[in-house]
Design an enzyme around this catalytic site. Sequence first.
Site, PDB file in Angstrom:
ATOM      1  N   HIS A  38       0.829  -1.197   0.000  1.00 13.60           N
ATOM      2  CA  HIS A  38       0.000   0.000   0.000  1.00 13.60           C
ATOM      3  C   HIS A  38       0.866   1.251   0.000  1.00 13.60           C
ATOM      4  O   HIS A  38       2.004   1.225   0.478  1.00 13.60           O
ATOM      5  CB  HIS A  38      -0.897   0.032   1.239  1.00 13.60           C
ATOM      6  CG  HIS A  38      -2.226  -0.614   1.051  1.00 13.60           C
ATOM      7  ND1 HIS A  38      -3.381  -0.146   1.615  1.00 13.60           N
ATOM      8  CD2 HIS A  38      -2.591  -1.712   0.342  1.00 13.60           C
ATOM      9  CE1 HIS A  38      -4.402  -0.912   1.275  1.00 13.60           C
ATOM     10  NE2 HIS A  38      -3.948  -1.881   0.508  1.00 13.60           N
ATOM     11  N   GLU A 106      -6.784   0.096  -5.677  1.00 10.14           N
ATOM     12  CA  GLU A 106      -7.764   0.990  -5.074  1.00 10.14           C
ATOM     13  C   GLU A 106      -7.306   2.425  -5.289  1.00 10.14           C
ATOM     14  O   GLU A 106      -6.114   2.723  -5.291  1.00 10.14           O
ATOM     15  CB  GLU A 106      -7.899   0.736  -3.562  1.00 10.14           C
ATOM     16  CG  GLU A 106      -8.115  -0.698  -3.173  1.00 10.14           C
ATOM     17  CD  GLU A 106      -6.805  -1.445  -2.931  1.00 10.14           C
ATOM     18  OE1 GLU A 106      -5.740  -0.785  -2.840  1.00 10.14           O
ATOM     19  OE2 GLU A 106      -6.841  -2.681  -2.861  1.00 10.14           O
TER      20      GLU A 106
END
Length: 325
Positions: A38, A106
């Site tokens: 991430h 995302e």
Amino acid sequence: MVSIGYFLSSEEFGPRDLVKQARMAEQAGFERLWVSDHFHPWNHEQGNSPFVWSVIGALAEATSLPIATAVTCPTMRIHPVIIAQAAATAAVQLEGRFVLGVGSGEALNEHILGDHWPPAAVRLAMLEEAVEVIRALHRGGEVDYRGKYYRVENAQLFTLPDEPVPIYVSGFGPRSAALAGRIGDGFMSVMPESELVRRFRESGGGERPAQGGFKVCYAPSREQGIETAHRLWPNEQVPGELAQILPTPRHFEQASTLVTPEMVAEAVPCGPDPDAVAARVQSFVDAGYDHVHIQQIGPDQEAFFEFWANEVRPRVREAVPSGGA
């Protein structure tokens, strides 16, 4: 034969803690590792987000376990050419024990350069093209590529493993599971749904590995576990496609106000009951997964690994024979 792994959370922990956890996981009997990739954590309470490729370099010297990214998005934040180089180097460091897990990503992590965040169908098309680029570079030699989304000119990787890096594709719905079957060397998901595994296998995945993963929160009491899980990971219960389109940790915190402790308790095994964790492992086995990864929520990692080794692992092994790579 099912292999049980540990899921290292780059959202909750810094690089040194992740390396320490990998060592403890191996000592506790886990057989492989996932590590998340991430740019942001899901919320500020989680509070971390180290660069995964630096962490993998350290893990290569700290553990003998196979490692997979769960998952890397090779489409926007980092160009697939650079991901190809990073994955090849990781595979050399790990002497072939590395799997590149990829997904469509995302907005939370991928919009940070100011690019438009495309709809799901476009993201999957970009992912398919990115995998083509990565595989071309891993085959060796100079690569020129002209696709709809990516261009590559005179690119060649000089540090390559003996075999191309396996690429597993993540999926949360039928379209992505079908894509994994068509282009992946394996499948990844955090949903114990047999329909996803079936779609992967019938779309070309055949007998290739399917990997699953889930979270638990071991604690001295169920109530303490629920409190910790709700504080750190309420985003797990944010519904629908919000997880793919919300752009910042602040937005996830706003959406997570709709998530109650009861919702978390229904989704996450919390507290000191080993049978609850073993049952969740079994749900993935029953759905057809070959490898199952477990992530302990919260700072009490040492107690979890002791709990796993002494109470959960014997139950799991009684029901599920150990698997290999």
